[in-house]
Design a protein around this motif. Structure first.
Motif, PDB file in Angstrom:
ATOM      1  N   GLN A 203       0.877  -1.190   0.052  1.00  0.00           N
ATOM      2  CA  GLN A 203      -0.066  -0.035  -0.085  1.00  0.00           C
ATOM      3  C   GLN A 203       0.765   1.245   0.046  1.00  0.00           C
ATOM      4  O   GLN A 203       0.570   2.247  -0.497  1.00  0.00           O
ATOM      5  N   ALA A 204       1.997   1.179   0.765  1.00  0.00           N
ATOM      6  CA  ALA A 204       2.844   2.333   0.916  1.00  0.00           C
ATOM      7  C   ALA A 204       3.537   2.555  -0.665  1.00  0.00           C
ATOM      8  O   ALA A 204       3.742   3.715  -0.925  1.00  0.00           O
ATOM      9  N   ALA A 205       3.913   1.396  -1.164  1.00  0.00           N
ATOM     10  CA  ALA A 205       4.676   1.626  -2.557  1.00  0.00           C
ATOM     11  C   ALA A 205       3.315   2.023  -3.726  1.00  0.00           C
ATOM     12  O   ALA A 205       3.814   3.142  -4.628  1.00  0.00           O
ATOM     13  N   LEU A 206       2.337   1.754  -3.511  1.00  0.00           N
ATOM     14  CA  LEU A 206       1.118   2.115  -4.396  1.00  0.00           C
ATOM     15  C   LEU A 206       1.023   3.875  -4.272  1.00  0.00           C
ATOM     16  O   LEU A 206       0.680   4.634  -4.942  1.00  0.00           O
ATOM     17  N   LEU A 207       0.968   4.066  -3.042  1.00  0.00           N
ATOM     18  CA  LEU A 207       0.740   5.721  -2.692  1.00  0.00           C
ATOM     19  C   LEU A 207       1.989   6.250  -3.364  1.00  0.00           C
ATOM     20  O   LEU A 207       1.848   7.431  -3.894  1.00  0.00           O
ATOM     21  N   ALA A 208       3.162   5.867  -3.037  1.00  0.00           N
ATOM     22  CA  ALA A 208       4.339   6.584  -3.518  1.00  0.00           C
ATOM     23  C   ALA A 208       4.347   6.647  -5.156  1.00  0.00           C
ATOM     24  O   ALA A 208       4.739   7.663  -5.817  1.00  0.00           O
ATOM     25  N   GLN A 209       3.850   5.389  -5.661  1.00  0.00           N
ATOM     26  CA  GLN A 209       3.885   5.487  -6.992  1.00  0.00           C
ATOM     27  C   GLN A 209       2.647   6.725  -7.544  1.00  0.00           C
ATOM     28  O   GLN A 209       2.908   7.483  -8.659  1.00  0.00           O
ATOM     29  N   ARG A 210       1.635   6.769  -7.028  1.00  0.00           N
ATOM     30  CA  ARG A 210       0.593   7.688  -7.478  1.00  0.00           C
ATOM     31  C   ARG A 210       1.166   9.202  -7.335  1.00  0.00           C
ATOM     32  O   ARG A 210       0.749  10.034  -7.989  1.00  0.00           O
ATOM     33  N   ALA A 211       1.913   9.337  -6.070  1.00  0.00           N
ATOM     34  CA  ALA A 211       2.593  10.512  -5.852  1.00  0.00           C
ATOM     35  C   ALA A 211       3.421  11.023  -6.752  1.00  0.00           C
ATOM     36  O   ALA A 211       4.241  12.120  -6.515  1.00  0.00           O
ATOM     37  N   GLY A 212       4.054  10.217  -7.467  1.00  0.00           N
ATOM     38  CA  GLY A 212       5.321  10.410  -8.432  1.00  0.00           C
ATOM     39  C   GLY A 212       6.521  10.189  -7.777  1.00  0.00           C
ATOM     40  O   GLY A 212       7.440  10.541  -8.495  1.00  0.00           O
ATOM     41  N   LEU A 213       6.670   9.685  -6.373  1.00  0.00           N
ATOM     42  CA  LEU A 213       7.834   9.602  -5.908  1.00  0.00           C
ATOM     43  C   LEU A 213       9.095   8.435  -6.576  1.00  0.00           C
ATOM     44  O   LEU A 213       9.984   8.735  -6.621  1.00  0.00           O
ATOM     45  N   LEU A 214       8.351   7.823  -7.343  1.00  0.00           N
ATOM     46  CA  LEU A 214       9.146   6.548  -7.937  1.00  0.00           C
ATOM     47  C   LEU A 214       9.320   6.895  -9.611  1.00  0.00           C
ATOM     48  O   LEU A 214      10.002   6.062 -10.009  1.00  0.00           O
ATOM     49  N   ASP A 215       8.981   8.296  -9.957  1.00  0.00           N
ATOM     50  CA  ASP A 215       9.130   8.493 -11.389  1.00  0.00           C
ATOM     51  C   ASP A 215      10.927   8.612 -11.376  1.00  0.00           C
ATOM     52  O   ASP A 215      11.344   9.241 -10.766  1.00  0.00           O
ATOM     53  N   GLY A 216      11.103   7.906 -12.585  1.00  0.00           N
ATOM     54  CA  GLY A 216      12.618   7.853 -12.854  1.00  0.00           C
ATOM     55  C   GLY A 216      13.356   6.842 -12.095  1.00  0.00           C
ATOM     56  O   GLY A 216      14.387   6.433 -12.467  1.00  0.00           O
ATOM     57  N   GLN A 217      12.741   5.945 -11.323  1.00  0.00           N
ATOM     58  CA  GLN A 217      13.530   4.897 -10.799  1.00  0.00           C
ATOM     59  C   GLN A 217      13.347   3.790 -11.761  1.00  0.00           C
ATOM     60  O   GLN A 217      12.516   3.490 -12.480  1.00  0.00           O
ATOM     61  N   PRO A 218      14.645   3.135 -11.691  1.00  0.00           N
ATOM     62  CA  PRO A 218      14.414   1.902 -12.399  1.00  0.00           C
ATOM     63  C   PRO A 218      13.587   0.741 -12.080  1.00  0.00           C
ATOM     64  O   PRO A 218      13.222   0.613 -10.949  1.00  0.00           O
TER      65      PRO A 218
END
Length: 218
Positions: A203-218
Motif C-alpha cells: 500500500q505504501a508503494a502504491l501511494l508513492a507511485q501515485r504521488a510520483g515519488l518513483l518517477d525515474g526509478q529503475p
C-alpha cells in the motif's frame, strides 16, 4: 522455523506446496486448508506466513484475506494465483497482501519467496516486474494531491526508505543499502506507515507511485 499455512481449494496444490516447502530446513507447513477452513486454521496455528488462493469456489479469497489481516498479530499473507494478470491482484495488494506468488513458480524459488515475506519484503513473483505498481489504474486528481501531501510529511531519510520498500527490498536489504541497522529501518517503516496512513508495504508503494515519488526509478 518459519511456520506456513497453505490455503487453496485444490488438494493437489496444497499437497504440492506442502511437499516443496517442508523440504527446506527452515520452513514448516503447519496446516493446509480450503477457503472455508482458512480462518480457523490460522487462528489455531498462528503461522508466520499464509499462502492464500485468490480465487476459490467456496469462499472469496479477498474476504479471507481481510479476515486474516484483521486478526491481532496477523501473519504475512501472499496470494496464490495462476495468472499474473489476475484482476483481483491489485485489490488484494490494497487489502494488505504482501504480494503474490504464481502457482507455477519454480520449486527452488518458493522457499526463498517465503523467506522474503518473513523478512518484510514485497513478493511479486519472479515473472512479474514493478510494472504491476506502475499499471495501477489512474487515481483522481484529488487523490493524487492527497497522496502528495502525505509524502510531504516524510523526512528525506523516510523517503529514501520508502523508495526501497517500493522496490521490494526487505528491512535487512534496505539497511545494507543505506547503512542503517535493521531496527532503525523498522522504525522508519513504522513512521512511514503512520504518516501515509497505510497498513502494508505494498500500500505504501502504491501511494508513492501515485504521488510520483518513483518517477525515474529503475
Amino acid at each position: 522455523m518459519i511456520r506456513v499455512v497453505v490455503v487453496d481449494d485444490e488438494a493437489l496444490v496444497r499437497s504440492g506446496f506442502q511437499l516443496i516447502l517442508n523440504a527446506a530446513p527452515d520452513i514448516e507447513v503447519v496446516a493446509t486448508a480450503t477457503g472455508s477452513e482458512a480462518v480457523a486454521a490460522v487462528e489455531r496455528e498462528r503461522p508466520d506466513v499464509v499462502l492464500l488462493d485468490i480465487r476459490m469456489p467456496d469462499v472469496d479469497g479477498l474476504t479471507v484475506l481481510r479476515q486474516i489481516r484483521a486478526m491481532p498479530g496477523a501473519p504475512v499473507v501472499a496470494m496464490l494465483t495462476t495468472f499474473d494478470t489476475d484482476d483481483y491482484i491489485l485489490s488484494a495488494l490494497r487489502s494488505g497482501a504482501a504480494g503474490f506468488v504464481l502457482k507455477d513458480t519454480e520449486p527452488e524459488q518458493l522457499a526463498q519467496l517465503t523467506r522474503t515475506l518473513v523478512a518484510g519484503g514485497v513478493v511479486l513473483s519472479p515473472k512479474v516486474s514493478a510494472a504491476l505498481l506502475r499499471n495501477a489504474e489512474p487515481a483522481a486528481t484529488a487523490d493524487i494531491d492527497a497522496d502528495a501531501g502525505r509524502i510531504q510529511r516524510l523526512t528525506d531519510r523516510e523517503r529514501a526508505v520508502l523508495v526501497l520498500v517500493a522496490a521490494g527490498l526487505s528491512n535487512a536489504e534496505i539497511g545494507q543499502r543505506i547503512h542503517l541497522s535493521v531496527g532503525t529501518v523498522k522504525d522508519h517503516v513504522s513512521a512511514i506507515f503512520t504518516k501515509l496512513r497505510v497498513t502494508s508495504r505494498v500500500q505504501a508503494a502504491l501511494l508513492a507511485q501515485r504521488a510520483g515519488l518513483l518517477d525515474g526509478q529503475p
